[in-house]
Scaffold this active site. Structure first.
Site, mmCIF file in Angstrom:
data_model
loop_
_atom_site.group_PDB
_atom_site.id
_atom_site.type_symbol
_atom_site.label_atom_id
_atom_site.label_comp_id
_atom_site.label_asym_id
_atom_site.label_seq_id
_atom_site.Cartn_x
_atom_site.Cartn_y
_atom_site.Cartn_z
ATOM 1 N N GLY A 1 -5.694 3.413 -8.195
ATOM 2 C CA GLY A 1 -6.104 4.639 -8.879
ATOM 3 C C GLY A 1 -7.530 5.041 -8.595
ATOM 4 C CG HIS B 1 -7.349 8.145 -2.880
ATOM 5 N ND1 HIS B 1 -8.323 8.412 -3.818
ATOM 6 C CD2 HIS B 1 -6.170 8.175 -3.552
ATOM 7 C CE1 HIS B 1 -7.774 8.608 -4.997
ATOM 8 N NE2 HIS B 1 -6.463 8.468 -4.861
ATOM 9 C CB CYS B 2 -6.104 2.325 -2.813
ATOM 10 S SG CYS B 2 -4.773 1.138 -3.135
ATOM 11 N N PRO B 3 -3.782 4.742 -4.058
ATOM 12 C CG PRO B 3 -1.610 5.418 -3.517
ATOM 13 C CD PRO B 3 -2.932 5.066 -2.901
#
Length: 389
Positions: free
Chosen positions: A172, A167-169
């Site tokens: 987003g 999951h890449c912030p």
């Protein structure tokens, strides 16, 4: 007050579980935590805007007009890959329907049998064979499904994602089976854009320092100093991330598998998805077919929505018919007509009905009227008076 069920047609994305947000009628799918994504967009757009404002006019005249042209192409490609990664379905797997979840639970209970009290039940797994190697499928207690190979449950988005990478912030969104290639192209193009801007920032400072001096050049171009600082600190992380994912693609491996050591642990299990060839692995990941989404976000479904039914407000005509309002209009005609009362003064039946008080209206206390004397009583009174006299 009663509830009435109203059936209406809604899009399926409105009823999808999980912690994703949807825009443009389900066409855009992102995670709920989008603050870092806005920061990424601001840094890219802001740095490129400063480069086009301060360096490009000078470099286009004194060096080559193709410098801003290639910078614009790289900038547009980076923004396109960022939006494609952020706004797409990463490969979310639908959850099991209640009937399917019940059936799977019955199968698991039948396979495991009755577990004695105090004893931990066996793990819920299934074994499948991939390239002559046994791979375990784990059961997801949230989605009520056995996850496919290489799938994992994202705790931030609360969904199972096929070929889950991480999951890449910064984008987003999750990075999975359907948007991994766009994520890799984004990091690669961003690395090239950062190197491009950083290089020509240095060239710009050097060329102007020959005529004006180094310190005067820095004072005249404060935007260049800011660009150099942003690019310097961004360069190491972005280029390092691109190199790491290039290594993973060459092995046909995901970040999640690399962190857990799925194919390099104590058991020394070989990666069943690798073709033992770097070129084939890269072609599969970057040039393979585009998989369709299995969510059908914009499909229609029926939704039963309870609506409280409130009684309608009664009209004035119904109120007047059910609860008549007593009239306060006075009449000069007597209540009990006699023969001496003229016909025009006799009260009609409607007037008497209007004059009669309602049961809810309180009547004033009646006054005491002395009884009328009879003729015999009058004679006895006269004889008594004569005797006295």
């Amino acid at each position: 007050m009663s509830a009435v069920m109203i059936t209406r047609k809604v899009r399926k994305w409105e009823k999808l579980p999980g912690k994703n947000t949807f825009c443009c009628d389900g066409r855009v799918m992102m995670a709920r935590q989008k603050g870092v994504f806005y920061l990424t967009l601001f840094l890219i757009v802001g740095t490129c805007a400063l480069f086009f404002a301060f360096e490009c006019p000078y470099l286009a005249i004194h060096l080559s007009p193709t410098i801003p042209f290639f910078a614009a192409l790289l900038f547009l490609f980076v923004i396109a890959m960022l939006l494609r990664t952020s706004f797409s379905d990463p490969g979310v797997l639908p959850r099991a329907l209640p009937e399917e979840a019940t059936f799977i639970e019955m199968e698991i209970e039948a396979a495991n049998g009755n577990v004695p009290a105090g004893q931990r039940p066996p793990p819920r797994i299934r074994n499948v064979q991939i390239n002559n190697q046994i791979v375990k499928l784990k059961y997801c207690y949230t989605c009520k499904i056995f996850r496919p190979p290489r799938a994992s449950h994202c705790s931030i988005c609360d969904n199972c994602v096929d070929r889950f990478d991480h999951h890449c912030p910064w984008v987003g969104n999750c990075v999975g089976k359907r948007n991994y290639r766009y994520f890799y192209l984004f990091t690669t193009s961003l690395s090239l854009l950062t190197i491009y801007i950083f290089t020509f920032d240095i060239v710009h400072v050097v060329m102007r320092s020959v005529d004006n001096g180094f310190l005067n050049t820095l004072k005249e171009t404060p935007g260049t100093v800011l660009e150099v600082l942003v690019c310097f600190f961004t360069l190491w992380s972005v280029v390092g991330l691109t190199g790491f994912h290039t290594y993973l693609i060459s092995l046909n491996q995901t970040t999640n598998e690399d962190i857990k050591g799925s194919w390099s642990g104590k058991n020394r299990v070989q990666n069943p998805y690798s073709h033992k060839n770097i070129f084939k692995n890269c072609c599969e990941v970057l040039c393979g077919p585009t998989y369709p989404s299995v969510l059908d976000r914009r499909g229609l479904m029926q939704d039963d929505m309870p609506v409280s039914a409130t009684p309608a407000a009664p009209s004035s005509s119904s109120l007047s018919s059910s609860n008549p309002v007593p009239q306060t209009t006075k009449t000069t005609a007597p209540l009990i007509p006699n023969e001496h009362t003229p016909d025009d003064a006799k009260p009609s039946i409607a007037d008497s009905a209007e004059k009669s008080p309602s049961p809810r209206e309180e009547l004033p206390p009646a006054q005491k009227v002395p009884p009328l004397a009879s003729p015999e009583t009058d004679a006895e009174t006269a004889l008594a008076k004569d005797k006295i006299h």
